[in-house]
Design a protein around this motif. Structure first.
Motif, PDB file in Angstrom:
ATOM      1  N   UNK A 424       0.866  -1.187   0.000  1.00 41.42           N
ATOM      2  CA  UNK A 424       0.000   0.000   0.000  1.00 41.42           C
ATOM      3  C   UNK A 424       0.894   1.226   0.000  1.00 41.42           C
ATOM      4  N   UNK A 425       0.461   2.326  -0.618  1.00 39.08           N
ATOM      5  CA  UNK A 425       1.283   3.545  -0.524  1.00 39.08           C
ATOM      6  C   UNK A 425       1.350   4.071   0.904  1.00 39.08           C
ATOM      7  N   UNK A 426       0.479   3.582   1.776  1.00 40.88           N
ATOM      8  CA  UNK A 426       0.377   4.132   3.131  1.00 40.88           C
ATOM      9  C   UNK A 426       0.943   3.197   4.182  1.00 40.88           C
ATOM     10  N   UNK A 427       1.879   2.377   3.792  1.00 41.88           N
ATOM     11  CA  UNK A 427       2.570   1.561   4.772  1.00 41.88           C
ATOM     12  C   UNK A 427       3.334   2.482   5.721  1.00 41.88           C
ATOM     13  N   UNK A 428       3.663   1.987   6.918  1.00 39.86           N
ATOM     14  CA  UNK A 428       4.436   2.810   7.853  1.00 39.86           C
ATOM     15  C   UNK A 428       5.738   3.290   7.218  1.00 39.86           C
TER      16      UNK A 428
END
Lengths: 577, 83
Positions: A424-428
């Protein structure tokens, strides 16, 4: 540890080299329709301008209700006080409080002032607190008096920070917590060395609006914003870091998955420090909803809150819904306002999901699956009923999932079980203290190897088939066995300890320990429980201790944890007889 | 320890861990869930019970403590097992 002889370590042998940001590659393209890059402070200012006088947080005590506009102003006041005290942008802050109204205000205040914020587990005691404050080099701590027991956090802080009593607020000097300068008690109190809330807020009254604006504009979307701990399977919990833009991305992804709309009323029983509680809180704010938090979970309070505020969406871990459904049978609170929400944090039995839909009346209720590192799937109201109760749904927007063979990494066929990989582009952004770990867990295509086992069915719905690691999930709280094992070794009579999770009717799982004592030393199970309770979070305390001379080992000498789980089950059933 | 002593001690534990609940008015058969005990408080009630009576409880034993009467019986059984 010979090969690391030149690496500075603290007294528990942890690597204390200066932090460096992991060399992360961009693991996916940012979606074209995504909102402009921004910071949390700027984002919430825009949200509050739109929502204005709508209640943002409601509690059964009406005096504690606060509107979007008031929350924005309170977070401004907090940011101004941080500036007035000379606390530089980038100083690490920590927040240790239950789900009180000041919690989101401090989060937003720190966002505006550019202070990365550590979210501290509300069950922590002095030992855990000292560990996490030191790991992240926290300079300012905001703490409530306690979580149910007034004064408990204050006592724990005094224990973790000798010298605090003789310090001036803002000038703390303690060898055990060398970076901590300021402790602010959120609910006013009078404790030596700790700044009371009203005195803290008073500091910022003279700070000009332009000074706050200048500070806010120095904060960048790619700056680190949140630290939180996830219980890893090896060693101590890992400290996750989120930047402003990635946490905002996660917030929007969740809001999209939850289907929240302005005017919805969202009840949040999980603690805000947990990614689940924090993620729901922020996604509810992004949709201009009204949030009805529970300061601490209890099933009666959850149902009463639903009735009082005509809650439309309810969230929690499976054990919360199990208790709430039991309580509902007895009390019959009116839950007719319920429409949606999700269960997450652990695998939920289909019957529980179905009961939340049928008995509590949340017809759009669903299941969300993710890790602290990245969110993965969700069920949607339009999905077939058997998929809404018996699967974990399909990927969230902009999220890719693969199921691969655990040994050779090739994609398996639908119906075949393999390891779940998520992108996901929103991984940590990374792990604070172990910058290489996230990179190691991410493959060349940017997929994170979750360690969870699952399969995809012929219709594209995903299913969890178990965990490939030894993590214990007690009532939705992830517990790392090795963290407890390491702590038990600090007891003078303990030579060696192994911790495993066993099935629990109430918590789903609970930890038990197998202990080998040092020759000539004796300790009781109760003695060890008391030893643990004094210093670590109560959910981590093993429910019982078995004393053994040796552990079952593999041919290569590794402890067979599955065998210990079987032994624990046998020993407990013998005790019952 | 006789039943009335166990009851008195359990009431003290409940009053300490659920400060705002009317423990003095709690009847033996009333459901403890009605006191609004949160999950953290439950954990500490188990801990205090263990410390006071000197035995170890599993977390799932919470399911057996539905009323004060059930709890007294549970404690009596555990004390007998301990010998």
């Amino acid at each position: 540890m010979k090969e690391n002889a030149d690496v500075p370590a603290d007294r528990q042998g942890r690597d204390k080299r200066p932090y460096r940001e992991p060399a992360m590659k961009e693991n996916a393209d940012i979606p074209a329709d995504w909102p402009e890059k921004t910071t949390f402070g700027a984002w919430f200012r825009a949200v509050a301008a739109g929502a204005g006088d709508r209640a943002v947080l409601v509690y059964r005590d009406p005096a504690r209700t606060i509107t979007y506009r008031e929350l924005d102003l309170l977070s401004d006041a907090i940011a101004k006080s941080i500036i007035a005290m000379g606390i530089e942008k980038g100083t690490h802050a920590a927040l240790w409080a239950p789900n009180i109204q000041e919690w989101p205000a401090i989060l937003l205040g720190c966002a505006k002032a550019g202070l990365p914020l550590l979210l501290v587990n509300t069950s922590f005691r002095s030992y855990d607190l000292e560990y996490c404050l030191n790991l992240v080099d926290v300079g300012i701590l905001f703490l409530a008096s306690g979580n149910g027991q007034p004064g408990e956090y204050i006592s724990a802080l005094y224990e973790a920070c000798p010298g605090l009593e003789d310090s001036q607020p803002g000038k703390i000097s303690s060898q055990k917590l060398p970076h901590l300068r300021t402790a602010v008690q959120i609910d006013d109190g009078n404790h030596r060395g700790i700044l009371p809330w009203t005195a803290f807020l008073g500091q910022g009254e003279q700070v000009a609006r332009t000074d706050l604006q200048a500070r806010e504009s120095s904060v960048r979307p790619e700056d680190r914003f949140i630290f939180l701990f996830t219980s890893g399977t090896t060693g101590w919990p890992k400290c996750i870091t989120w930047t402003h833009e990635r946490l905002i991305g996660t917030t929007f992804t969740l809001a999209d998955g939850f289907g929240l709309a302005p005017g919805d009323v969202v009840c949040i029983p999980p603690p805000f420090f947990h990614l689940l509680g924090c993620g729901i809180l922020l996604s509810a704010l992004s949709s201009s909803c009204t949030v009805a938090p529970l300061e601490r979970f209890n099933p009666q309070e959850m149902l009463r809150t639903i009735e009082t505020f005509r809650v439309t969406h309810i969230f929690g871990v499976p054990s919360m819904f199990v208790s709430a459904l039991n309580e509902y049978n007895r009390t019959r609170y009116n839950t007719a306002s319920l429409r949606g929400g999700v269960v997450a944090g652990a695998v939920s039995p289909p019957a529980v999901v179905r009961a939340v839909m049928d008995i509590l009346g949340a017809r759009e209720f669903g299941i969300c699956y993710g890790l602290s590192e990245v969110l993965a799937t969700i069920t949607r109201p339009s999905d077939p009923m058997e998929c809404r109760t018996g699967s974990i749904g399909r990927p969230l927007r902009d999220t890719d999932i693969r199921i691969v063979h655990p040994l050779d990494g090739t994609d398996v066929r639908p119906g075949e079980t393999g390891e779940i990989l998520v992108r996901s582009p929103w991984m940590i952004s990374g792990y604070y203290d172990k910058p290489d770990t996230i990179v190691a867990a991410t493959d060349d295509d940017g997929f994170l190897h979750t360690g969870d086992l699952g399969f995809v069915d012929g219709d594209g719905y995903y299913h969890i088939a178990g965990r490939s690691r030894d993590l214990i999930i007690r009532g939705g709280e992830n517990i790392s066995p090795s963290e407890i094992e390491e702590f038990l070794l600090t007891h003078p009579a303990v030579m060696d300890a192994q911790v495993v999770g066993i099935k629990s009717e109430y918590y789903g799982e609970e930890p038990v320990a197998f202990v080998r004592t040092k020759p000539g030393q004796a300790v009781t199970a109760l003695g060890l429980k008391q030893f643990c309770r004094r210093s670590i979070a109560i959910e981590k305390v093993p429910s019982t201790f078995f004393f053994v001379d040796r552990y079952p080992l593999t041919a290569s000498g590794k402890v067979q944890k599955f065998r210990l789980r079987e032994m624990a089950a046998e020993l407990l059933s013998e005790q019952k007889r | 320890m006789d039943e009335s002593q166990i009851e008195k001690t359990l009431r003290e534990i409940l009053a300490r861990r659920v400060p705002n609940a009317p423990i003095d008015k709690l009847t033996l058969d009333a459901p403890l869930a009605a006191l609004g005990i949160d999950s953290l408080a439950y954990s500490w009630i188990l801990a205090d019970t263990e410390d006071t009576f000197g035995f170890v409880m599993m977390g799932s034993d919470v399911m057996k403590l539905k009323t004060l009467k059930h709890t007294i019986e549970y404690v009596q059984t555990q004390i007998e097992k301990k010998g």
